[in-house]
Write a protein that holds these residues in place. Structure first.
Motif, short mmCIF file in Angstrom:
data_model
loop_
_atom_site.label_atom_id
_atom_site.label_comp_id
_atom_site.label_asym_id
_atom_site.label_seq_id
_atom_site.Cartn_x
_atom_site.Cartn_y
_atom_site.Cartn_z
N GLU A 103 0.83 -1.22 0.00
CA GLU A 103 0.00 0.00 0.00
C GLU A 103 0.86 1.26 0.00
O GLU A 103 0.55 2.24 -0.69
N LEU A 104 1.95 1.25 0.77
CA LEU A 104 2.86 2.39 0.78
C LEU A 104 3.45 2.62 -0.60
O LEU A 104 3.51 3.76 -1.09
N LEU A 105 3.87 1.56 -1.26
CA LEU A 105 4.45 1.70 -2.59
C LEU A 105 3.42 2.19 -3.60
O LEU A 105 3.75 3.03 -4.47
N MET A 106 2.20 1.69 -3.53
CA MET A 106 1.15 2.17 -4.45
C MET A 106 0.92 3.66 -4.25
O MET A 106 0.74 4.41 -5.22
N THR A 107 0.94 4.11 -3.00
CA THR A 107 0.76 5.53 -2.71
C THR A 107 1.90 6.34 -3.30
O THR A 107 1.68 7.39 -3.94
N MET A 108 3.13 5.87 -3.14
CA MET A 108 4.28 6.59 -3.69
C MET A 108 4.28 6.60 -5.21
O MET A 108 4.65 7.59 -5.84
N MET A 109 3.83 5.50 -5.82
CA MET A 109 3.81 5.43 -7.28
C MET A 109 2.74 6.35 -7.87
O MET A 109 2.80 6.69 -9.06
N ARG A 110 1.78 6.77 -7.05
CA ARG A 110 0.79 7.75 -7.51
C ARG A 110 1.24 9.19 -7.22
O ARG A 110 0.51 10.14 -7.49
N GLY A 111 2.43 9.32 -6.64
CA GLY A 111 2.94 10.62 -6.25
C GLY A 111 3.78 11.28 -7.32
O GLY A 111 3.46 11.22 -8.51
N THR A 112 4.87 11.89 -6.89
CA THR A 112 5.72 12.64 -7.80
C THR A 112 6.68 11.71 -8.56
O THR A 112 6.86 10.55 -8.21
N GLU A 113 7.31 12.27 -9.58
CA GLU A 113 8.30 11.50 -10.34
C GLU A 113 9.46 11.09 -9.44
O GLU A 113 9.99 9.98 -9.56
N ALA A 114 9.85 11.98 -8.53
CA ALA A 114 10.94 11.65 -7.60
C ALA A 114 10.56 10.46 -6.73
O ALA A 114 11.40 9.59 -6.44
N GLN A 115 9.31 10.41 -6.27
CA GLN A 115 8.86 9.28 -5.45
C GLN A 115 8.87 7.98 -6.26
O GLN A 115 9.27 6.92 -5.76
N ARG A 116 8.44 8.05 -7.52
CA ARG A 116 8.45 6.85 -8.36
C ARG A 116 9.87 6.36 -8.59
O ARG A 116 10.13 5.15 -8.60
N ARG A 117 10.81 7.29 -8.76
CA ARG A 117 12.21 6.90 -8.92
C ARG A 117 12.74 6.23 -7.65
O ARG A 117 13.50 5.28 -7.71
N GLN A 118 12.32 6.76 -6.50
CA GLN A 118 12.73 6.15 -5.22
C GLN A 118 12.26 4.70 -5.13
O GLN A 118 13.01 3.81 -4.70
N VAL A 119 11.01 4.47 -5.53
CA VAL A 119 10.46 3.12 -5.46
C VAL A 119 11.23 2.18 -6.39
O VAL A 119 11.63 1.08 -6.00
N GLN A 120 11.46 2.63 -7.64
CA GLN A 120 12.18 1.76 -8.58
C GLN A 120 13.60 1.48 -8.11
O GLN A 120 14.09 0.36 -8.21
N ASP A 121 14.24 2.50 -7.54
CA ASP A 121 15.60 2.30 -7.02
C ASP A 121 15.60 1.28 -5.89
O ASP A 121 16.49 0.41 -5.82
N ALA A 122 14.62 1.36 -5.01
CA ALA A 122 14.54 0.41 -3.90
C ALA A 122 14.28 -1.01 -4.41
O ALA A 122 14.88 -1.98 -3.92
N VAL A 123 13.41 -1.15 -5.40
CA VAL A 123 13.15 -2.46 -5.99
C VAL A 123 14.42 -3.03 -6.60
O VAL A 123 14.75 -4.21 -6.43
N ASP A 124 15.16 -2.18 -7.32
CA ASP A 124 16.41 -2.63 -7.94
C ASP A 124 17.39 -3.16 -6.90
O ASP A 124 18.11 -4.13 -7.15
N ARG A 125 17.43 -2.55 -5.72
CA ARG A 125 18.41 -2.95 -4.70
C ARG A 125 17.96 -4.16 -3.89
O ARG A 125 18.79 -4.93 -3.41
N TRP A 126 16.65 -4.35 -3.72
CA TRP A 126 16.16 -5.40 -2.82
C TRP A 126 15.72 -6.68 -3.52
O TRP A 126 15.53 -7.71 -2.87
N TRP A 127 15.56 -6.65 -4.84
CA TRP A 127 15.04 -7.82 -5.54
C TRP A 127 15.95 -9.04 -5.37
O TRP A 127 15.51 -10.11 -4.93
N TRP A 128 17.22 -8.91 -5.70
CA TRP A 128 18.11 -10.05 -5.65
C TRP A 128 18.37 -10.54 -4.21
O TRP A 128 18.33 -11.75 -3.95
N PRO A 129 18.60 -9.63 -3.25
CA PRO A 129 18.70 -10.12 -1.87
C PRO A 129 17.45 -10.84 -1.39
O PRO A 129 17.53 -11.78 -0.59
#
Length: 312
Positions: free
Chosen positions: A166-192
């Motif tokens: 739910e937090l990520l869905m909220t951020m993805m509906r926010g600003t471009e900077a927030q969407r970039r933050q989400v994608q960056d976090a996904v990139d870092r946490w997927w493999w671990p």
């Protein structure tokens, strides 16, 4: 006599019944359970740190309350699980000393830093999602106290996963900077997150015996596949890209194909050379030392109360 006890143990396990603390069990079964449950408990306690780091910096009172509740849940999970090890004859203080002295492990995922508030959401979605895949089958594990503890743990982890998404869905509906933050976090946490299931089956020394004892219900690779299949449609709905160029649907298998995690990195982190290994253990050691007076006071109070009751 031991042969009769072994046959009864084997019968109970094969019949999908529960082994209870007072039942006879092979020493190897007991040791395996203590190792696995202690590692699970350590992971819950250490796992409070990455997200707890953001409690004072949460962007709203609502998000602060949610994060406080989640970190509190993780502490409770650790306590349930330490209590389960005590039914096997383990000593909680001894397990804690083994953790802070580096003689017992916890999940490698908690040795990575949380660089933005989006990491809180991604931990809820991916890390807790992986935990759910791992832990729901443990509700049917052959050792009764562990199985019963996991029922509540899994219910709360499921809620944490929804909170994160739910937090990520909220951020993805926010600003471009927030969407970039989400994608960056996904990139870092997927493999671990994929590494959370442990090494490949052909490199896992404990899986075969744990499966035979019904401690584990699925292999590491089976659980990893289930997690990938579960996560891909969620990522599509969220609007993020999972950082794996080999990720694609395989109609013949009925599952997603995906790339190979960096197992050299996995073993390096497990052995203590991750980004935050030293920091996580040092923080746990300091907390344990700082709380010594509370444990001593509680012990003295219990002794005093017992003496009064005895005198009465």
């Amino acid at each position: 006599m031991d042969e009769e006890l072994q046959r009864e143990f084997d019968r109970v396990v094969a019949a999908e019944q529960r082994i209870e603390p007072r039942d006879w069990m092979p020493e190897g079964y007991r040791r395996t359970l203590i190792r696995q449950i202690a590692q699970h408990a350590h992971s819950e306690i250490i796992g409070m740190q990455p997200e707890g780091n953001w409690i004072t910096r949460a962007p709203s009172l609502r998000r602060k309350a949610i994060l406080l509740a989640k970190v509190q849940d993780e502490a409770g999970h650790g306590l349930y699980l330490y209590a389960a090890t005590e039914t096997l004859g383990a000593d909680r203080e001894d397990l804690t000393q083994k953790l802070i002295n580096g003689r017992q492990k916890y999940s490698s995922i908690f040795n990575y830093p949380t660089l933005s508030f989006a990491d809180v959401g991604v931990i809820g979605w991916l890390v807790d999602g992986a935990a759910i895949c791992n832990q729901v089958p443990l509700c049917r594990t052959s050792y009764g106290p562990y199985a019963r503890a996991m029922i509540r743990v899994c219910k709360e982890e499921s809620f944490h996963q929804r909170q994160g998404y739910e937090l990520l869905m909220t951020m993805m509906r926010g600003t471009e900077a927030q969407r970039r933050q989400v994608q960056d976090a996904v990139d870092r946490w997927w493999w671990p997150s994929l590494m959370m299931f442990g090494p490949p089956d052909d490199a896992s020394s404990n899986t075969e015996q744990s499966m035979a004892w019904r401690i584990k219900r699925h292999t590491n690779d089976e659980l990893r596949q289930k997690f990938v299949d579960m996560s891909v449609p969620q990522a599509d709905k969220l609007g993020v890209t999972l950082p794996d160029p080999e990720l694609r649907w395989n109609a013949e298998r009925g599952h997603h194909d995906f790339g190979t995690p960096d197992w050299d990195e996995f073993w390096r982190v497990v052995k203590g050379d991750g980004p935050c290994n030293a920091q996580r253990v040092a923080h746990r050691r300091k907390s344990h030392d700082d709380g010594a007076w509370v444990r001593e006071a509680a012990t003295a109070h219990a002794a005093k109360r017992a003496a009064k009751e005895s005198a009465a």
